[in-house]
Structures are given as C-alpha cells and as structure tokens.
Design an enzyme around this catalytic site. Sequence first.
Site, PDB file in Angstrom:
ATOM      1  N   SER A 286       0.861  -1.189   0.000  1.00  0.00           N
ATOM      2  CA  SER A 286       0.000   0.000   0.000  1.00  0.00           C
ATOM      3  C   SER A 286       0.894   1.234   0.000  1.00  0.00           C
ATOM      4  CB  SER A 286      -0.882   0.005   1.248  1.00  0.00           C
ATOM      5  OG  SER A 286      -0.075   0.216   2.397  1.00  0.00           O
TER       6      SER A 286
ATOM      7  N   ASP B  28      -0.870  -1.428  -4.042  1.00  0.00           N
ATOM      8  CA  ASP B  28      -2.248  -1.713  -3.617  1.00  0.00           C
ATOM      9  C   ASP B  28      -2.979  -0.387  -3.357  1.00  0.00           C
ATOM     10  OD1 ASP B  28      -4.287  -3.491  -2.844  1.00  0.00           O
ATOM     11  OD2 ASP B  28      -3.744  -3.310  -0.723  1.00  0.00           O
TER      12      ASP B  28
ATOM     13  N   ASP C  67      -6.650   2.944  -7.795  1.00  0.00           N
ATOM     14  CA  ASP C  67      -7.961   2.923  -7.153  1.00  0.00           C
ATOM     15  C   ASP C  67      -8.687   4.236  -7.429  1.00  0.00           C
ATOM     16  OD1 ASP C  67     -10.159   2.896  -5.558  1.00  0.00           O
ATOM     17  OD2 ASP C  67      -9.116   2.298  -3.722  1.00  0.00           O
TER      18      ASP C  67
ATOM     19  N   GLU D   2     -10.330  -0.264 -10.043  1.00  0.00           N
ATOM     20  CA  GLU D   2     -11.387  -0.577  -9.083  1.00  0.00           C
ATOM     21  C   GLU D   2     -12.654   0.204  -9.361  1.00  0.00           C
ATOM     22  OE1 GLU D   2     -10.485  -0.500  -4.877  1.00  0.00           O
ATOM     23  OE2 GLU D   2     -12.622  -0.485  -4.392  1.00  0.00           O
TER      24      GLU D   2
ATOM     25  N   HIS E 298     -10.880  -8.202  -2.886  1.00  0.00           N
ATOM     26  CA  HIS E 298     -10.165  -7.574  -1.772  1.00  0.00           C
ATOM     27  C   HIS E 298     -10.781  -8.052  -0.463  1.00  0.00           C
ATOM     28  CE1 HIS E 298      -7.652  -4.296  -3.675  1.00  0.00           C
ATOM     29  NE2 HIS E 298      -8.280  -4.826  -4.710  1.00  0.00           N
TER      30      HIS E 298
ATOM     31  N   ASN F 147      -6.894 -10.879  -2.209  1.00  0.00           N
ATOM     32  CA  ASN F 147      -5.952 -10.099  -1.388  1.00  0.00           C
ATOM     33  C   ASN F 147      -6.128 -10.405   0.094  1.00  0.00           C
ATOM     34  OD1 ASN F 147      -5.559  -8.885  -3.840  1.00  0.00           O
ATOM     35  ND2 ASN F 147      -6.165  -6.834  -3.186  1.00  0.00           N
TER      36      ASN F 147
HETATM   37  P1  13P Z   1      -7.727  -7.739   4.350  1.00  0.00           P
HETATM   38  O1  13P Z   1      -6.814  -6.885   5.176  1.00  0.00           O
HETATM   39  O2  13P Z   1      -9.131  -7.684   4.802  1.00  0.00           O
HETATM   40  O3  13P Z   1      -7.218  -9.114   4.196  1.00  0.00           O
HETATM   41  O4  13P Z   1      -7.738  -7.074   2.887  1.00  0.00           O
HETATM   42  C1  13P Z   1      -6.551  -7.010   2.141  1.00  0.00           C
HETATM   43  C2  13P Z   1      -6.760  -6.249   0.890  1.00  0.00           C
HETATM   44  O5  13P Z   1      -7.801  -6.289   0.295  1.00  0.00           O
HETATM   45  C3  13P Z   1      -5.639  -5.456   0.378  1.00  0.00           C
HETATM   46  O6  13P Z   1      -6.037  -4.664  -0.695  1.00  0.00           O
END
Ligand code: 13P
Length: 288
Positions: free
Chosen positions: A50, A85, A106, A136, A208, A230
């Site tokens: 991220s 991400d 995104d 997205e 996600h 994810n």
């Molecule tokens: P979680 O943290 O709920 O597993 O989601 C991860 C995610 O979607 C990263 O984009």
Amino acid sequence: MPLVSAKGMIDKAYKNGYAIGQFNINNLEWTKAVLLTAEEQKSPVILGVSEGAAKYMTGYKVVADMVKAMIESLNITVPVAIHLDHGTYEGSLKAIEAGFSSIMFDGSHYPIEENIRMTKELISLTRKLGISLEAEVGAIGGEEDGVIGGGELADPIECKMIADLGVDFLAAGIGNIHGVYPANWPGLNFDVLSKIDQVTGDTPLVLHGGTGIPEEMIKKAISMGVSKVNVNTECQLVFAAATRKYIEEGKDRIGKGFDPRKLLAPGTEAIKQCLREKMAFFGSVNQA
Ligand code: 13P
C-alpha cells in the site's frame, strides 16, 4: 529474474479456475516469509504494497530494490509481482518509476468519468512498459490506511465501462470489507458477482478483503471469475497472536530471547503457515 507483471499469472489462473494470492507486506521479515513460502509451495505470488506501507519502508524504490535483491539472494524461482495496492494516480506514477511490476489504480472514489479518464491514461503507460494494471469500481468496505467504505456493491454497468478500457484485472465491491468482518456480515453477494462476471467478459476479477471470508465463499467466487484474492489483516492477526504467546510465556526473558531475530520468529512462522493454507485453497500451489 522471476520478477514479472501480474498479468500472465492471473490470466493463467483465470483460464484454469484457481486464484493467485496477493499478500501485503510492510517489512523485511514479512517479505522474506512470503517469498520463501511461495518458493516452498511452488506458487506464483503477488506482494501487495500500500502507499502507507511504501512510506513506512522509506519509499517505493527501497521496496522494489529490496524485493529484487531478496529474489536473487534467496534463489527464488517462482513468478513474483510487486504490486501497488490502492494506488492514487500520483502514487501509481511513482511506483512505476521505482520499478514495481504491477499497479492498482484505485479510482473508485472519483465520479466514473474521472475514474475512466485516469485509468485510460495509466493503461497506455503500463502497456508500454509491460506492467499490469488493476482498476477498481465501487468502494470496498471497511478501513485500510484511513480509507473507509461501507461494504459496497459495485454497479455492473460501471464495471463493464472500466473493463472495456482493457484493464488487466478488476476489483469490484461484492460486499467484501477490508479488515475483520462484523458478526452480522451478510457474506459475499454472488448475484452481483454473477452480473459483473457476465458483463466484464474475460477480465479476471479481484477479491479484496480476503481476511476471514469463509473458504467455501472464496472457492465459489473463484469459480465465478475471481482470479486474485488479497489478504493482509489475517497475516497481521496471526503474527500478533504468536508474538503475544511468545512474550506471555516469558520466552523473551530466556537467554537472548529478546533479540528481535528470536522475538519475530514465531510471528513470522505463523505468517508462513497462514500463507500455506491460503495458497492451498486458492489453488495456486504447484502452479509456478
Ligand atoms: P484484508 O486486510 O481484509 O485481508 O484485505 C486485504 C486487501 O484487500 C488489500 O487490498
């Protein structure tokens, strides 16, 4: 060098009815754990980063260089993608420049016309460079890096508009939420997933918020066109639980148990175990 764009591995998964796991990373130990487990399981893998995690690790370039160096010195042979991400437009450009092999833009918080305009610009850039692009539609619920949504459902028409631009894979809200699911969560909305899958043609879909979604729901989603799942929070939770146990058992007080290399070991092992389980039920084991 097995650092690749995520497109090839996801297209193969889409055609063959399994999914690739995207596991988010935010430090060296964790990155090493994901790479070693992928190699052990002979599974392609996507390292999700991220914008907040990239900043924490002192920048996109540091992350990209660290992953490349690790791939080489750990003799990793399975395909690996470094994927931004939930990138902003500016963050996407920076991650591309730093050497990321895959980008998620995104644009879900913009009006659809704006989302389309920016996604289009990034498609022409990523195509030229052989980098994969995820887009997205519709905010995913829950909170991640301060972004809050409400378990939204994407509009299939908007999904078609974005898929038709030629993105490599598409994240669309189907009731999934980042983080831990509330006790009264109604589950994934398979009607919406089915409508989205019908109108988006051959575009693989991304789920996600993989933490805590029951295995059967994930398997059903994979059978309906989801080819990337994810997972982030679940690895954090198992890491924290194993570390807590180590300290509560007083192991940090025995010998050099306080050395971070020892202190972080049970948590890191817990992450590896979590990854093995996920890769097994996503179906990506031995697909490298
Ligand atoms: P979680 O943290 O709920 O597993 O989601 C991860 C995610 O979607 C990263 O984009």
